[in-house]
Design a protein around this motif. Sequence first.
Motif, mmCIF file in Angstrom:
data_model
loop_
_atom_site.group_PDB
_atom_site.id
_atom_site.type_symbol
_atom_site.label_atom_id
_atom_site.label_comp_id
_atom_site.label_asym_id
_atom_site.label_seq_id
_atom_site.Cartn_x
_atom_site.Cartn_y
_atom_site.Cartn_z
ATOM 1 N N HIS A 256 0.842 -1.194 0.000
ATOM 2 C CA HIS A 256 0.000 0.000 0.000
ATOM 3 C C HIS A 256 0.883 1.252 0.000
ATOM 4 O O HIS A 256 1.921 1.293 0.673
ATOM 5 C CB HIS A 256 -0.900 -0.016 1.242
ATOM 6 N N PRO A 257 0.492 2.305 -0.772
ATOM 7 C CA PRO A 257 1.305 3.526 -0.857
ATOM 8 C C PRO A 257 1.656 4.133 0.498
ATOM 9 O O PRO A 257 2.753 4.657 0.691
ATOM 10 C CB PRO A 257 0.412 4.471 -1.663
ATOM 11 N N LYS A 258 0.730 4.091 1.453
ATOM 12 C CA LYS A 258 0.970 4.701 2.762
ATOM 13 C C LYS A 258 1.306 3.665 3.836
ATOM 14 O O LYS A 258 2.198 3.859 4.651
ATOM 15 C CB LYS A 258 -0.251 5.519 3.197
ATOM 16 N N LEU A 259 0.553 2.565 3.842
ATOM 17 C CA LEU A 259 0.754 1.558 4.883
ATOM 18 C C LEU A 259 1.931 0.645 4.581
ATOM 19 O O LEU A 259 2.551 0.099 5.488
ATOM 20 C CB LEU A 259 -0.521 0.709 5.043
ATOM 21 N N GLY A 260 2.231 0.470 3.299
ATOM 22 C CA GLY A 260 3.246 -0.485 2.896
ATOM 23 C C GLY A 260 4.629 -0.193 3.431
ATOM 24 O O GLY A 260 5.324 -1.098 3.910
ATOM 25 N N ALA A 261 5.058 1.084 3.358
ATOM 26 C CA ALA A 261 6.423 1.444 3.770
ATOM 27 C C ALA A 261 6.719 1.087 5.224
ATOM 28 O O ALA A 261 7.714 0.403 5.506
ATOM 29 C CB ALA A 261 6.672 2.932 3.518
ATOM 30 N N PRO A 262 5.884 1.487 6.187
ATOM 31 C CA PRO A 262 6.178 1.111 7.590
ATOM 32 C C PRO A 262 6.069 -0.384 7.840
ATOM 33 O O PRO A 262 6.821 -0.937 8.655
ATOM 34 C CB PRO A 262 5.120 1.893 8.390
ATOM 35 N N ILE A 263 5.162 -1.060 7.123
ATOM 36 C CA ILE A 263 5.030 -2.505 7.299
ATOM 37 C C ILE A 263 6.291 -3.204 6.815
ATOM 38 O O ILE A 263 6.832 -4.092 7.473
ATOM 39 C CB ILE A 263 3.794 -3.054 6.538
ATOM 40 N N ARG A 264 6.804 -2.769 5.633
ATOM 41 C CA ARG A 264 8.021 -3.383 5.094
ATOM 42 C C ARG A 264 9.244 -3.031 5.932
ATOM 43 O O ARG A 264 10.167 -3.834 6.074
ATOM 44 C CB ARG A 264 8.241 -2.929 3.641
ATOM 45 N N ARG A 265 9.242 -1.807 6.485
ATOM 46 C CA ARG A 265 10.403 -1.343 7.238
ATOM 47 C C ARG A 265 10.541 -2.076 8.567
ATOM 48 O O ARG A 265 11.641 -2.406 9.013
ATOM 49 C CB ARG A 265 10.304 0.166 7.485
ATOM 50 N N HIS A 266 9.416 -2.298 9.226
ATOM 51 C CA HIS A 266 9.463 -2.884 10.567
ATOM 52 C C HIS A 266 8.864 -4.281 10.648
ATOM 53 O O HIS A 266 9.072 -4.980 11.641
ATOM 54 C CB HIS A 266 8.723 -1.974 11.560
ATOM 55 N N GLY A 267 8.113 -4.667 9.619
ATOM 56 C CA GLY A 267 7.393 -5.942 9.671
ATOM 57 C C GLY A 267 8.283 -7.146 9.885
ATOM 58 O O GLY A 267 7.985 -8.017 10.707
ATOM 59 N N TYR A 268 9.427 -7.200 9.159
ATOM 60 C CA TYR A 268 10.272 -8.391 9.268
ATOM 61 C C TYR A 268 10.896 -8.523 10.650
ATOM 62 O O TYR A 268 11.266 -9.624 11.076
ATOM 63 C CB TYR A 268 11.350 -8.375 8.182
ATOM 64 N N ARG A 269 11.030 -7.394 11.377
ATOM 65 C CA ARG A 269 11.564 -7.465 12.740
ATOM 66 C C ARG A 269 10.501 -7.965 13.719
ATOM 67 O O ARG A 269 10.835 -8.510 14.770
ATOM 68 C CB ARG A 269 12.056 -6.078 13.180
ATOM 69 N N VAL A 270 9.259 -7.736 13.377
ATOM 70 C CA VAL A 270 8.162 -8.149 14.253
ATOM 71 C C VAL A 270 7.835 -9.617 14.060
ATOM 72 O O VAL A 270 7.396 -10.302 14.999
ATOM 73 C CB VAL A 270 6.911 -7.278 13.978
ATOM 74 N N VAL A 271 8.058 -10.129 12.820
ATOM 75 C CA VAL A 271 7.682 -11.496 12.476
ATOM 76 C C VAL A 271 8.176 -12.540 13.484
ATOM 77 O O VAL A 271 7.387 -13.382 13.934
ATOM 78 C CB VAL A 271 8.191 -11.860 11.056
ATOM 79 N N PRO A 272 9.462 -12.529 13.876
ATOM 80 C CA PRO A 272 9.928 -13.564 14.819
ATOM 81 C C PRO A 272 9.142 -13.583 16.122
ATOM 82 O O PRO A 272 8.809 -14.661 16.641
ATOM 83 C CB PRO A 272 11.393 -13.176 15.071
ATOM 84 N N PHE A 273 8.833 -12.399 16.656
ATOM 85 C CA PHE A 273 8.092 -12.323 17.917
ATOM 86 C C PHE A 273 6.649 -12.803 17.741
ATOM 87 O O PHE A 273 6.085 -13.437 18.637
ATOM 88 C CB PHE A 273 8.121 -10.892 18.456
ATOM 89 N N VAL A 274 6.065 -12.497 16.564
ATOM 90 C CA VAL A 274 4.706 -12.964 16.273
ATOM 91 C C VAL A 274 4.689 -14.484 16.191
ATOM 92 O O VAL A 274 3.800 -15.143 16.757
ATOM 93 C CB VAL A 274 4.193 -12.351 14.948
ATOM 94 N N LEU A 275 5.674 -15.055 15.504
ATOM 95 C CA LEU A 275 5.740 -16.511 15.367
ATOM 96 C C LEU A 275 5.919 -17.184 16.727
ATOM 97 O O LEU A 275 5.252 -18.185 17.031
ATOM 98 C CB LEU A 275 6.895 -16.895 14.447
ATOM 99 N N ILE A 276 6.818 -16.651 17.539
ATOM 100 C CA ILE A 276 7.043 -17.229 18.873
ATOM 101 C C ILE A 276 5.785 -17.120 19.726
ATOM 102 O O ILE A 276 5.403 -18.074 20.422
ATOM 103 C CB ILE A 276 8.225 -16.523 19.560
#
Length: 203
Positions: free
Chosen positions: A165-185
Amino acid sequence: MDHLLGALGVAIVVFASTDVDDLFVLLGFFADPKFRVRQIIIGQYLGIAALFGFSVLASLLVFVVPAAYIGLLGLAPIYFGLKRLWEIWNGIDTDDNPEDHEKASAGHGNIVAVALVTIANGGDNISVYTPLFATRSAYEILAFGCVFAALTAVWLGVAHALVNHPKLGAPIRRHGYRVVPFVLIAIGVLILYEAGTVVFFWS
């Protein structure tokens, strides 16, 4: 025809209610540069197909696996979450080169990871699908499968669209991969807790 239409309606409600949390997991995968879109799509469909197939088999055999044993699936997202944390901490390169056989092997590993996390996250769905399929005809079960496949595509499309998404995509891509491990755990721990796995084996 009315029975078939009714089955389609039930299938939509069942999938949406039992797989809503999977949407957030997909957001994390799409935001992680380590995972390619093709890998996520294949892994997601393999996971959903495994859950569906096992539920159909269980309904035919009138076989229900104790929740505590299903809860062991929670170990999969915990493992992948810890592995991803280690990779991020050590700054391991996440780029994939299709022409590199070693990286291609890693790509297959990503597909397996997505599939296993999907199965683990939907492990409790088996307890919902199994008795539901046990009371349905073969045509109705087939209709359920078609709806699940179509809605899986919708889930994938929505998650991919949000990440890009033009607005939501950037912060999700910027921080999303760092959040993924904690979400999975967290998902893994929740699965173990809700299934009563720890208490079952501890006692």
